[in-house]
Scaffold this motif. Structure first.
Motif, short mmCIF file in Angstrom:
data_model
loop_
_atom_site.label_atom_id
_atom_site.label_comp_id
_atom_site.label_asym_id
_atom_site.label_seq_id
_atom_site.Cartn_x
_atom_site.Cartn_y
_atom_site.Cartn_z
N SER A 17 0.85 -1.19 0.00
CA SER A 17 0.00 0.00 0.00
C SER A 17 0.88 1.24 0.00
CB SER A 17 -0.89 -0.02 1.25
OG SER A 17 -1.68 1.13 1.32
N ILE A 38 -2.96 10.97 -6.79
CA ILE A 38 -4.40 10.81 -6.53
C ILE A 38 -5.18 10.90 -7.84
CG2 ILE A 38 -6.42 11.88 -5.48
CD1 ILE A 38 -4.54 12.79 -3.21
N GLN A 42 -7.18 7.70 -9.39
CA GLN A 42 -8.63 7.81 -9.54
C GLN A 42 -9.08 7.34 -10.92
OE1 GLN A 42 -9.25 11.95 -8.57
NE2 GLN A 42 -9.86 11.49 -6.46
N PRO A 51 -8.49 7.13 -3.18
CA PRO A 51 -7.80 7.58 -1.97
C PRO A 51 -7.89 9.09 -1.82
CG PRO A 51 -6.23 7.06 -3.71
CD PRO A 51 -7.57 6.61 -4.19
N PHE A 54 -2.13 10.15 -0.11
CA PHE A 54 -1.12 9.13 0.22
C PHE A 54 -0.14 9.65 1.25
CE2 PHE A 54 -2.37 8.04 -4.18
CZ PHE A 54 -2.80 6.74 -3.98
N LYS A 79 3.34 -0.85 4.45
CA LYS A 79 3.28 0.12 3.35
C LYS A 79 4.58 0.15 2.55
CE LYS A 79 -0.20 3.33 5.15
NZ LYS A 79 -1.14 3.09 4.03
#
Length: 387
Positions: A17, A38, A42, A51, A54, A79
């Motif tokens: 992650s 992001i 998306q 999300p 991050f 992560k």
């Protein structure tokens, strides 16, 4: 998809992650990188819950005697972490015995190690993005002296860092100090030429109208890359130094001697990794103007302006320099935003692509070797497309 943009990953299984720790020295750049990631993730999720960010909250508070510690305020377990740090950001300050101190590269590097220690082995993988490589200017031993960069890389490897990404290292051979972990030395070649084509509409990239000039022997490789790609001539300045003395940590330059073809009537592009005080660049620009060069452009990865921008403003007003392009990979003096001759080259999108590819354990070949993208960009420009 446009040839200028390598696609973001579409594989199903990342290494872990994704998490980004943007240290105080790199907050602004980290936020820009986060927005790019992001936006692209998306698109990949196609309507699924995307999300929010991050970025992982962290801090390095200091005690009144100057000692510090790192605190990570969110879970990092499992992560794939990317830590962004700018060791050259001297605008960061802390209180020491009632006195406000500017943070040095040593302070930033110490805080980086503290953050890695605070992770305490809980992350799946630790990656460090350090555009301005700590100790990079002290990369070789000439007399009995330290090897700061190699020692720092050894320390990071011992702390569990698995990948280090830097930009335009002063000497990329320092990677030989850590052969067992990933070390990527990437460049802003594509971003520079894109910014130039956008800012200078009448720029003609051919042997008749343009010439590359290396500011010294050490910069021949990066300038040769461009000159070969563009099919233009390359000139070289040789620095004659006074080796009998040391001023500000280095031997002072006595003179610049030029080797190359006639520059009269040509636009000149000078490419370098770093602009420190800028004295050498101004000396070179003055000599090129004396030889009747048309316009002088410079592109540097790191624009430090250690002695301020006054001399550059004066030279711009006198017509000696025309534009200086520099990345946002390290701290820039606030007054540069108002300088008509300074152009900032944003690298956040590129860093986001590097993070995205590494997160999915993909090859970085297309990203770190932009020759085809540069050629496509020039072709589009020659076809009349707006850049």
């Amino acid at each position: 998809m446009s040839p200028e943009r390598a696609p973001f990953s579409t594989l199903s299984f990342p290494v872990g992650s994704l998490g980004i720790i943007a240290m105080d020295s790199c907050k602004e750049l980290g936020e820009h990188v986060d927005r790019w990631l992001i936006s692209e993730r998306q698109k990949e999720m196609r309507g699924a819950e995307a999300p929010v960010s991050f970025l992982i909250k962290s801090r390095c508070p200091r005690f009144s005697n100057g000692e510090s510690k790192a605190i990570i305020d969110e879970s990092v377990r499992g992560k794939d972490l990317y830590i962004l740090v700018d060791v050259g950001n001297y605008s960061c300050k802390y209180n020491f015995m009632g006195v406000e101190n500017h943070m040095s590269p040593d302070d930033h590097y110490a805080d980086l190690k503290r953050v890695i220690s605070a992770i305490a082995g809980k992350a799946k993988r630790i990656n460090v993005i350090m555009p301005f490589l700590y100790g990079g200017r002290q990369h070789k031993r000439s007399v009995r002296e330290s090897l700061d960069c190699a020692a720092a890389l050894h320390e990071l490897a011992a702390l569990g860092v698995q990948n280090i990404i830097t930009f335009d290292a002063h000497d990329a051979r320092v990677a030989n100090a850590i052969p067992q972990i990933g070390f990527e030395d990437v460049h802003a070649y594509y971003q520079f030429i894109k910014a130039m084509l956008h800012e200078i509409p009448d720029l003609e990239i051919d042997k008749k109208h343009m010439m590359m000039v290396s500011p010294d022997e050490g910069g021949i490789h990066r300038n040769l890359y461009y000159s070969t790609l563009f099919g233009i001539d390359l000139g070289i300045f040789i620095k004659r130094r006074d080796y009998s003395k040391i001023v500000n940590g280095r031997n002072p330059i006595v003179a610049h001697e030029f080797i190359g073809d006639d520059v009269e009537g040509k636009d000149i592009l000078v490419l370098d990794d770093m602009l420190s005080s800028g004295d050498s660049l101004l000396d070179i620009a003055t000599e090129l103007k004396r030889r009747k060069a048309r316009r002088i452009f410079a592109a540097v990865t790191y624009a430090l302006f250690t002695d301020g921008i006054g001399e550059f403003q004066k030279c711009y007003e006198e017509g000696i320099i025309d534009k200086i392009f520099a990345t946002n990979l390290t701290y820039r003096r606030p007054e540069l935003s108002e300088a008509p001759w300074f152009v900032e080259v944003d690298m956040s999108k590129y860093i986001a692509k590097l993070i995205d590819a590494l997160n999915y354990d993909e090859s970085l070949g297309v990203l770190v070797n932009p020759a085809q993208r540069i050629m496509n960009l020039i072709y589009r420009r020659n076809c009349g497309e707006k850049i």
